[in-house]
Write a protein that holds these residues in place. Structure first.
Motif, PDB file in Angstrom:
ATOM      1  N   TYR A 118       5.637  15.457   0.741  1.00 16.20           N
ATOM      2  CA  TYR A 118       6.180  14.097   0.775  1.00 16.20           C
ATOM      3  C   TYR A 118       5.319  13.158   1.621  1.00 16.20           C
ATOM      4  O   TYR A 118       4.949  12.076   1.177  1.00 16.20           O
ATOM      5  N   SER A 119       4.998  13.572   2.827  1.00 12.89           N
ATOM      6  CA  SER A 119       4.288  12.665   3.741  1.00 12.89           C
ATOM      7  C   SER A 119       2.861  12.384   3.274  1.00 12.89           C
ATOM      8  O   SER A 119       2.375  11.263   3.361  1.00 12.89           O
ATOM      9  N   PHE A 120       2.187  13.404   2.741  1.00  7.97           N
ATOM     10  CA  PHE A 120       0.791  13.218   2.333  1.00  7.97           C
ATOM     11  C   PHE A 120       0.694  12.357   1.078  1.00  7.97           C
ATOM     12  O   PHE A 120      -0.279  11.604   0.909  1.00  7.97           O
ATOM     13  N   SER A 121       1.687  12.466   0.176  1.00 11.46           N
ATOM     14  CA  SER A 121       1.625  11.683  -1.066  1.00 11.46           C
ATOM     15  C   SER A 121       2.143  10.264  -0.899  1.00 11.46           C
ATOM     16  O   SER A 121       1.644   9.338  -1.552  1.00 11.46           O
ATOM     17  N   GLN A 122       3.112  10.053  -0.020  1.00 11.00           N
ATOM     18  CA  GLN A 122       3.723   8.724   0.091  1.00 11.00           C
ATOM     19  C   GLN A 122       3.107   7.863   1.184  1.00 11.00           C
ATOM     20  O   GLN A 122       3.112   6.640   1.083  1.00 11.00           O
ATOM     21  N   HIS A 123       2.610   8.480   2.227  1.00 13.80           N
ATOM     22  CA  HIS A 123       2.065   7.714   3.344  1.00 13.80           C
ATOM     23  C   HIS A 123       0.543   7.782   3.337  1.00 13.80           C
ATOM     24  O   HIS A 123      -0.066   8.505   2.555  1.00 13.80           O
ATOM     25  N   GLY A 124      -0.056   7.050   4.230  1.00 14.51           N
ATOM     26  CA  GLY A 124      -1.512   7.027   4.305  1.00 14.51           C
ATOM     27  C   GLY A 124      -2.093   5.820   3.599  1.00 14.51           C
ATOM     28  O   GLY A 124      -1.385   4.974   3.046  1.00 14.51           O
ATOM     29  N   LYS A 125      -3.411   5.761   3.608  1.00 14.92           N
ATOM     30  CA  LYS A 125      -4.120   4.639   2.998  1.00 14.92           C
ATOM     31  C   LYS A 125      -4.209   4.840   1.481  1.00 14.92           C
ATOM     32  O   LYS A 125      -4.534   5.922   1.000  1.00 14.92           O
ATOM     33  N   LEU A 126      -3.922   3.782   0.734  1.00 10.93           N
ATOM     34  CA  LEU A 126      -3.972   3.836  -0.720  1.00 10.93           C
ATOM     35  C   LEU A 126      -5.401   4.096  -1.194  1.00 10.93           C
ATOM     36  O   LEU A 126      -6.359   3.611  -0.592  1.00 10.93           O
ATOM     37  N   PHE A 127      -5.520   4.882  -2.281  1.00 10.26           N
ATOM     38  CA  PHE A 127      -6.836   5.193  -2.839  1.00 10.26           C
ATOM     39  C   PHE A 127      -7.578   3.908  -3.199  1.00 10.26           C
ATOM     40  O   PHE A 127      -7.007   2.995  -3.814  1.00 10.26           O
ATOM     41  N   SER A 128      -8.846   3.829  -2.818  1.00  8.11           N
ATOM     42  CA  SER A 128      -9.611   2.580  -2.985  1.00  8.11           C
ATOM     43  C   SER A 128      -9.843   2.210  -4.445  1.00  8.11           C
ATOM     44  O   SER A 128     -10.146   1.059  -4.756  1.00  8.11           O
ATOM     45  N   GLY A 129      -9.704   3.167  -5.374  1.00  5.39           N
ATOM     46  CA  GLY A 129      -9.892   2.865  -6.791  1.00  5.39           C
ATOM     47  C   GLY A 129      -8.679   2.231  -7.434  1.00  5.39           C
ATOM     48  O   GLY A 129      -8.719   1.856  -8.612  1.00  5.39           O
ATOM     49  N   VAL A 130      -7.594   2.101  -6.707  1.00  3.01           N
ATOM     50  CA  VAL A 130      -6.359   1.511  -7.247  1.00  3.01           C
ATOM     51  C   VAL A 130      -6.261   0.067  -6.767  1.00  3.01           C
ATOM     52  O   VAL A 130      -6.304  -0.211  -5.568  1.00  3.01           O
ATOM     53  N   TYR A 131      -6.109  -0.839  -7.714  1.00  2.79           N
ATOM     54  CA  TYR A 131      -6.087  -2.269  -7.361  1.00  2.79           C
ATOM     55  C   TYR A 131      -4.802  -2.958  -7.819  1.00  2.79           C
ATOM     56  O   TYR A 131      -4.737  -4.173  -7.832  1.00  2.79           O
TER      57      TYR A 131
ATOM     58  N   LEU B 162      -5.622  13.876  -2.804  1.00  2.00           N
ATOM     59  CA  LEU B 162      -6.605  12.983  -2.178  1.00  2.00           C
ATOM     60  C   LEU B 162      -6.586  11.612  -2.843  1.00  2.00           C
ATOM     61  O   LEU B 162      -6.978  10.610  -2.239  1.00  2.00           O
ATOM     62  N   ILE B 163      -6.147  11.576  -4.101  1.00  4.02           N
ATOM     63  CA  ILE B 163      -6.019  10.304  -4.828  1.00  4.02           C
ATOM     64  C   ILE B 163      -4.574   9.830  -4.825  1.00  4.02           C
ATOM     65  O   ILE B 163      -4.299   8.644  -4.665  1.00  4.02           O
ATOM     66  N   ASN B 164      -3.635  10.779  -4.982  1.00  6.26           N
ATOM     67  CA  ASN B 164      -2.204  10.441  -4.962  1.00  6.26           C
ATOM     68  C   ASN B 164      -1.712  10.344  -3.522  1.00  6.26           C
ATOM     69  O   ASN B 164      -0.907  11.162  -3.055  1.00  6.26           O
ATOM     70  N   LYS B 165      -2.177   9.366  -2.802  1.00  8.84           N
ATOM     71  CA  LYS B 165      -1.698   9.145  -1.439  1.00  8.84           C
ATOM     72  C   LYS B 165      -1.392   7.662  -1.267  1.00  8.84           C
ATOM     73  O   LYS B 165      -1.894   6.814  -2.012  1.00  8.84           O
ATOM     74  N   GLY B 166      -0.557   7.358  -0.292  1.00 10.96           N
ATOM     75  CA  GLY B 166      -0.154   5.964  -0.105  1.00 10.96           C
ATOM     76  C   GLY B 166       0.677   5.427  -1.248  1.00 10.96           C
ATOM     77  O   GLY B 166       0.669   4.229  -1.515  1.00 10.96           O
ATOM     78  N   LEU B 167       1.413   6.320  -1.954  1.00  8.81           N
ATOM     79  CA  LEU B 167       2.194   5.876  -3.120  1.00  8.81           C
ATOM     80  C   LEU B 167       3.365   4.987  -2.727  1.00  8.81           C
ATOM     81  O   LEU B 167       3.960   4.343  -3.590  1.00  8.81           O
ATOM     82  N   LEU B 168       3.688   4.952  -1.446  1.00 12.76           N
ATOM     83  CA  LEU B 168       4.734   4.042  -0.978  1.00 12.76           C
ATOM     84  C   LEU B 168       4.337   2.591  -1.237  1.00 12.76           C
ATOM     85  O   LEU B 168       5.187   1.746  -1.524  1.00 12.76           O
ATOM     86  N   ASN B 169       3.052   2.296  -1.162  1.00 13.43           N
ATOM     87  CA  ASN B 169       2.559   0.945  -1.454  1.00 13.43           C
ATOM     88  C   ASN B 169       2.355   0.723  -2.942  1.00 13.43           C
ATOM     89  O   ASN B 169       2.466  -0.407  -3.425  1.00 13.43           O
ATOM     90  N   PHE B 170       2.044   1.794  -3.664  1.00 10.87           N
ATOM     91  CA  PHE B 170       1.727   1.673  -5.085  1.00 10.87           C
ATOM     92  C   PHE B 170       2.983   1.677  -5.955  1.00 10.87           C
ATOM     93  O   PHE B 170       3.121   0.887  -6.883  1.00 10.87           O
ATOM     94  N   MET B 171       3.908   2.610  -5.679  1.00  8.76           N
ATOM     95  CA  MET B 171       5.175   2.697  -6.420  1.00  8.76           C
ATOM     96  C   MET B 171       6.330   2.839  -5.432  1.00  8.76           C
ATOM     97  O   MET B 171       6.838   3.944  -5.208  1.00  8.76           O
ATOM     98  N   PRO B 172       6.730   1.768  -4.789  1.00  6.61           N
ATOM     99  CA  PRO B 172       7.762   1.870  -3.735  1.00  6.61           C
ATOM    100  C   PRO B 172       9.118   2.364  -4.230  1.00  6.61           C
ATOM    101  O   PRO B 172       9.828   3.050  -3.512  1.00  6.61           O
ATOM    102  N   ALA B 173       9.472   2.028  -5.470  1.00  8.53           N
ATOM    103  CA  ALA B 173      10.778   2.445  -5.986  1.00  8.53           C
ATOM    104  C   ALA B 173      10.835   3.956  -6.198  1.00  8.53           C
ATOM    105  O   ALA B 173      11.882   4.585  -6.005  1.00  8.53           O
ATOM    106  N   MET B 174       9.716   4.557  -6.579  1.00  8.06           N
ATOM    107  CA  MET B 174       9.676   5.999  -6.812  1.00  8.06           C
ATOM    108  C   MET B 174       9.713   6.796  -5.513  1.00  8.06           C
ATOM    109  O   MET B 174      10.027   7.986  -5.518  1.00  8.06           O
TER     110      MET B 174
END
Length: 239
Positions: free
Chosen positions: A163-176, A95-107
């Protein structure tokens, strides 16, 4: 005695391992913890490994050996990726580790490569192991195709879910912030992924290892027997 007992009761353990693999795959689809999902996926893979071993065929033994090596590399790499995310976000929850494509694109590239390997995509060693195991289990009993088809389908399903749930979706709002990986982390991922794809080019070491070992023993025994024959012949001539 053990071989006779296995031939008599192997259908019980193979049935339990295949049904257990399917049930654990369903458990994976309900997980929200990254490490728990990866750990349960290992249990599901070991179900098919156990079934292949208990068929007591050459294909089953070599396929189990190959899949254990491949899954050791693949699962370890996924655990490393989960730890990389945990170090940045402080949580393993999906629930927190989502949208990681925006947070860590290289990973994300490494998530994709290791997730596809977990689904036994070519040209990984997982594919070779699973083909050998499917061959051995189906040749043992065609009824096992039902559980094997469920196991293969749900294995792909929970890997896509991971893969899809962790990399896609809206980034957690606590991450800036934006986070990039470190050189040691990229090297670690490379050292997991590279042998996983290169070992299939030398697949005879996995599939033919038992045959080559047996052949080597036969040759050694043959040479020793020949030496004994020559010694006996010389002793007879001297007498």
């Amino acid at each position: 005695f053990l071989q006779l007992m296995n031939l008599k009761y192997s259908f019980v353990w193979i049935s339990i391992s295949l049904v257990g693999g399917v049930l654990v795959s369903l458990v994976c689809l309900r997980q929200t913890d990254l490490k728990a999902l990866i750990a349960y996926s290992s249990v599901a893979h070991m179900g098919i490994v156990l079934a292949g071993l208990l068929t007591m065929t050459y294909w089953g033994l070599c396929g189990s050996y190959t899949l254990m090596i491949a899954h050791g590399l693949c699962s370890s790499g996924l655990f490393c990726l989960a730890n990389v995310s945990y170090e940045r976000l402080g949580s393993r929850s999906m629930l927190i580790n989502k949208g990681l494509l925006n947070f860590m694109p290289a990973m994300t590239l490494w998530w994709f490569l290791l997730s596809s390997a977990n689904m036994a995509a070519p040209p990984t060693l997982n594919l070779l192991g699973e083909i050998s195991l499917l061959n051995s289990i189906v040749s043992w009993s065609w009824i096992s195709m039902i559980m094997l088809s469920f196991l293969s389908f749900f294995s792909a399903a929970y890997t896509l879910y991971l893969y899809s749930f962790s990399q896609h979706g809206k980034l957690f709002s606590g991450v800036y912030s934006f986070s990039s990986g470190k050189i040691r982390e990229y090297l670690l991922m490379l050292l997991h992924w590279l042998p996983l794809n290169l070992l299939i080019l030398k697949s005879e070491s996995c599939i033919l290892w038992l045959y080559l070992n047996s052949l080597k023993k036969m040759l050694i025994c043959g040479v020793s027997d020949m030496k004994l024959f020559i010694l006996d012949r010389e002793m007879f001539i001297n007498l």
